[in-house]
Scaffold this motif. Structure first.
Motif: not given
Length: 448
Positions: A312-335
């Motif tokens: 249960f804990v792993v499922a809740s954490f792993a799904l929320t990981g999508i949001q943490h990826v989203q945070f990174c997508l907006n800036h990691f590959s830019t200037n």
């Protein structure tokens, strides 16, 4: 006051007042002493400290409603900048802000908040019902995923409430902040605002933007290999043999780490709330975290065995990981850049350091407004329901001034982020970088 009786100082003189206790800024050419205001500034002291000794008109326009201008005279020094000028980009940017204000966009918030709250309530009830009223392992797994999805939607609402009043009054807005942040997700809204305001002001500065400072796990640029000083965390980000090892494989560890990135946010929340730093409404914040650390472990404990609890804990954490990826997508590959933010290139830095995610309007719920990251950084007070509407205006302004308007599909953004991490990882493996090696490093990187 007539033009002949005005007192002037130069930009160089203004820059000398850039320290705590002696902090001056300029807005539209008028000079203000905000040294004592840092402790009461709603956005925290870091935005003022990071832009101290500069003209900050664009940043002020971006973050403050029209009602804030009336308070500026309380800080007026009596001086004006004798070399004050406004770039063509800034003129056009300020015109857009004025036009959106006249159209009432900053006040019209739509019905998205009510819908989000109702969805969160349904998700919470379904998750609790699945745990308490079913014996199925699959149902328990889905319930963990629903909890993670609840955290994602709660995070979007907490993000919005930190940028503008999503409710009818500041007090009600504060209640929703603590509910969605502290109580439901276990993350201090005070920590988030402290962190997020610094990120917006110093977007993609390697040494000033905390959202890029993930050493020793990740480094988006080889510039981190010189062990930069973090002005947010007030520590050196050492690139030693251990950091080199982790960074060398960061493109492989990125997604697994994101699955459990929430643990870091839990830790950061506690570190701030139990530190000596000034935290407004500290008692509220701590009480909210206590609520979370009662209901979530209690819900997990209702599962029949430790195997399902971990699941249960792993499922809740792993799904929320999508949001943490989203945070990174907006800036990691830019200037990216090194150094403090500057007030005279606000528009340029915000557009160069952000990436929009291309998606259909029916997917807006999934991205929570971050799909229009360029627009959000330029107009942080604008409710997310208007970001799609203003996107063409921003795109046109970027085209007019020959600035990039970075946009990619969700898949392409992931590829770009992976490539950025991989490029830095390969550079970290370069043995020409003079960092002390250990036996593990040598064994894993021996060729032939």
């Amino acid at each position: 006051m007539t033009e002949s009786t005005k007192k002037y100082i130069s930009q160089n003189d203004l820059q000398k007042h850039n320290k705590p206790g002696d902090l001056w800024i300029s807005i539209q050419g008028k000079v203000y002493n905000v040294s004592d205001w840092t402790k009461d500034h709603p956005g925290g002291d870091l935005p003022l400290l990071n832009l101290a000794g500069q003209d900050v008109t664009d940043a002020f326009v971006a973050y403050h409603p029209a009602t804030a201008w009336r308070y500026l005279d309380n800080f007026f020094t009596g001086y004006y900048l004798n070399d004050y000028s406004v770039s063509e980009i800034s003129k056009d940017y300020r015109k857009l802000v004025a036009e959106f204000t006249k159209m009432g966009m900053f006040e019209k918030k739509g019905h998205g908040v009510l819908i989000s709250i109702c969805c969160m309530l349904v998700l919470f009830c379904l998750s609790v019902y699945g745990v308490l009223c079913s014996d199925s392992i699959l149902v328990h797994l889905v319930s963990g995923g629903l909890t993670g999805f609840l955290w994602i939607q709660s995070g979007w609402l907490g993000h919005d409430s930190g940028h503008y009043n999503i409710m009818t009054s500041p007090g009600f807005n504060r209640f929703v902040q603590v509910l969605t942040g502290n109580c439901l997700t276990g993350i201090s809204i005070g920590w988030w605002k402290w962190n997020h305001n610094a990120h917006h002001i110093a977007c993609n500065s390697l040494d000033f933007d905390p959202d890029l400072q993930h050493m020793p796990l990740f480094a988006v640029s080889s510039k981190f290999f010189s062990s930069l000083e973090s002005f947010f965390y007030d520590r050196k980000m050492n690139f030693d043999s251990f950091a080199r090892f982790l960074v060398s494989y960061q493109h492989l560890t990125f997604y697994p780490v994101m699955c459990f990135a929430r643990i870091n946010l839990f830790a950061q929340s506690f570190l701030l709330l139990f530190s000596k730093k000034r935290v407004p409404n500290r008692e509220q914040e701590i009480l909210g975290l206590i609520v979370f650390w009662i209901w979530y472990p209690l819900l997990v404990s209702c599962l029949p065995n430790w195997g399902e609890r971990v699941m249960f804990v792993v499922a809740s954490f792993a799904l929320t990981g999508i949001q943490h990826v989203q945070f990174c997508l907006n800036h990691f590959s830019t200037n990216v850049y090194v150094g403090p933010p500057r007030g005279n290139d606000w528009f340029e830095k915000q557009t160069k350091g952000t990436l929009d995610i291309m998606c259909s309007s029916w997917m807006d719920w999934f991205h929570g407004g971050l799909q229009f990251q360029v627009e959000h950084h330029l107009f942080p007070r604008l409710p997310r329901c208007h970001l799609r509407t203003i996107s063409p205006f921003v795109r046109e302004l970027c085209k007019k001034h020959n600035l990039p308007y970075n946009i990619a599909s969700f898949w392409k953004a992931n590829v770009m982020t992976y490539q950025t991490l991989r490029d830095a990882a390969l550079q970290a493996r370069d043995l020409a970088n003079s960092v002390p090696k250990n036996l593990v490093w040598e064994a894993l990187n021996t060729h032939g």
